[in-house]
Design an enzyme around this catalytic site. Structure first.
Site, short mmCIF file in Angstrom:
data_model
loop_
_atom_site.label_atom_id
_atom_site.label_comp_id
_atom_site.label_asym_id
_atom_site.label_seq_id
_atom_site.Cartn_x
_atom_site.Cartn_y
_atom_site.Cartn_z
N ASP A 174 0.85 -1.19 0.00
CA ASP A 174 0.00 0.00 0.00
C ASP A 174 0.88 1.24 0.00
O ASP A 174 2.00 1.22 0.53
CB ASP A 174 -0.90 0.01 1.23
N HIS A 176 0.37 4.03 1.60
CA HIS A 176 0.34 4.79 2.85
C HIS A 176 1.43 4.34 3.81
O HIS A 176 1.85 3.18 3.79
CB HIS A 176 -1.02 4.62 3.55
N SER A 269 -4.50 11.47 2.52
CA SER A 269 -5.03 10.48 3.45
C SER A 269 -3.99 9.98 4.44
O SER A 269 -4.34 9.40 5.46
CB SER A 269 -5.61 9.29 2.67
#
Length: 474
Positions: A174, A176, A269
């Site tokens: 991912d 993030h 985010s």
């Protein structure tokens, strides 16, 4: 037949592992699930071809390469060695910093390090050998230096490079950072905050961060790999944290003394609640943080939405933290055309030279017309447009000039933000446009136009600092 059998075996092992994970969570919801699943296997050959990433979503992952222990990397973004922006981008960024400084706001940029810089030990031997880590590190640090030369406070994350921590900075599959990565980043950012002028005058309190369970992540890379190759991956579980003032639970004062935070955070985010970046910033800085980050809004949406808000103009922060990843284009002219006039709230509270409210009909609508031939020089004026329905997230307009030239400008807002249907932008101030005399503004009605949609449009003169900067920047 052999390949199919092998894949079914992997999926069966994964399913069994997930069942064990569910049982573990039922027994202790706060404990990390314990399961055993075979690796998902190598990516299919198609994953190596950029042409297969043929949708807007898949384009973000161009192109995936297999790493160790189900880790995946993107060659375009994670293994890049070039950073920063163009000469024009640096000029625009410096001008925005200067405008914020004029308003009494210090700008801090959190320029996230790439997965390749931080977690290259997870790469396969072949990919690691092909990744020029030293060049990437050199160019990243040079970009940090350029930010600082522009007067922007910018933390240096190089102490986190090439990490060998137990809890990884990034997720396996991912884009993030994990809460542990957010925590390590926040600690470095907090040290930079303490050097910013005015930080000492900001009220302080003690914060504490506590583990509150688990965060599950079926990563975006893994989802893309599933689309391309049909691979299946186990969900990754990491610790989740929350932060609150010390003693807040006992006193009931969870949100502090009610004062306005003097440090604001905008970004992606990565600054959302799942990773607790804002909370860790509070813990390490001792200051309240107003978190305006937006998930799915890119590097600019949360900043533009915040600058459009009443909060920004009534209670401007002393320090503005802007978090974004290295792959975003900092030279987007359309972004600066919006951000610069928003520092002074567009035409709000300013004398307008043209203003009109119109009920839109399908197709093009002439909203403003300079029928008196007023000397409205493009390089010195701002347009301020507001739809009556805030659900409209796109503005298509055409600006006409006296000599017959025109500009077709489309501005899209992320549906993740609420700007009240307002669009503020500079008229063209490029060297060959700045002296053009404004004639009219046409707005094209949205395709799915709400019934009775109206638009309020105004033209006003830009602040003198902006007008002079637009000329000086040419």
């Amino acid at each position: 037949m052999k390949t199919r059998t092998s894949r079914l075996f992997r999926l069966s092992a994964l399913a069994a592992g997930l069942c064990l994970a569910q049982a573990a969570l039922a027994a202790d919801p706060g404990a990390a699930p314990s399961y055993q699943a075979l690796p998902a296997g190598n990516l299919c050959p198609a994953a190596a071809y950029d042409s297969r990433y043929n949708t807007k979503y898949l384009g973000f992952f161009t192109h995936l390469v297999q790493a160790q222990d189900d880790w995946l990397f993107r060659t375009t973004y994670d293994l890049r060695t070039d950073f920063g922006t163009s000469a024009e981008g640096w000029r625009e960024l410096r001008a925005l910093r200067d405008e914020l400084k004029r308003k009494g706001i210090e700008l801090v940029v959190v320029y996230q390090p790439t997965r390749g810089l931080v977690n290259r030990e997870k790469l396969s031997p072949a990919e690691k050998a092909g990744f020029d880590y030293e060049l990437a590190k050199k160019n990243y640090l040079a970009t940090i230096a350029r930010f600082r030369q522009a007067g922007i406070w910018t933390p240096d994350f190089s102490p986190l490079f090439d990490e060998k921590e137990e809890h990884a900075y990034y997720f396996k599959g991912d884009h993030h950072w994990t809460p542990h990565g957010a925590r390590r980043s926040a600690k470095i950012v907090a040290e930079t905050l303490k050097q910013v002028p005015g930080f000492e005058e900001i009220p302080k309190k003690q914060f504490e961060s506590k583990r509150v369970g688990l965060l599950s992540k079926l990563g975006t890379f893994h989802k893309a790999a599933a689309q391309l190759c049909g691979n299946s991956y186990a969900t990754q579980y990491v610790d989740r944290f929350e932060t609150e003032p010390v003693g807040a639970s006992d006193s009931g004062d969870l949100f502090g003394d009610g004062g306005n935070p003097q440090i604001a955070l905008v970004g992606t985010s990565n600054s959302g609640p799942a990773y607790n970046f804002a909370g860790f910033l509070e813990e390490f800085s001792g200051a309240d943080i107003l978190n305006n980050a937006v998930s799915g809004g890119g590097f600019d949406s949360s900043l533009l939405a915040y600058m459009t808000s009443e909060e920004f103009h009534k209670n401007p922060p002393k320090i503005l933290i802007w978090e974004f990843a290295t792959h975003y284009d900092m030279a987007q002219k359309s972004f600066y055309r919006q951000a610069m006039p928003l520092v002074d709230n567009g035409c709000s509270g300013r004398k307008t030279v043209l203003s009109r409210k119109v009920k839109l009909r399908q197709g093009r609508n002439e909203v403003l017309l300079n029928s008196a031939a007023l000397p409205i020089r493009s390089g010195s004026y701002v347009a301020d447009v507001t739809y009556s329905d805030p659900s409209v997230h796109e503005l298509k307009n055409t600006i006409w000039y006296m000599n017959g030239r025109r500009e077709q400008l489309k501005i899209e807002q992320s549906k993740a933000v609420d700007t009240g249907g307002r669009y503020v932008f500079q008229l063209r101030n490029d060297s060959d446009w700045a002296d053009q005399q404004f004639l009219s503004l046409e707005i094209e009605a949205p395709e799915d136009m709400p019934q009775g949609l109206e638009v309020q449009a105004s033209i006003c003169q830009a602040a003198p600092a902006k007008a002079s900067q637009s000329v000086a920047g040419r």
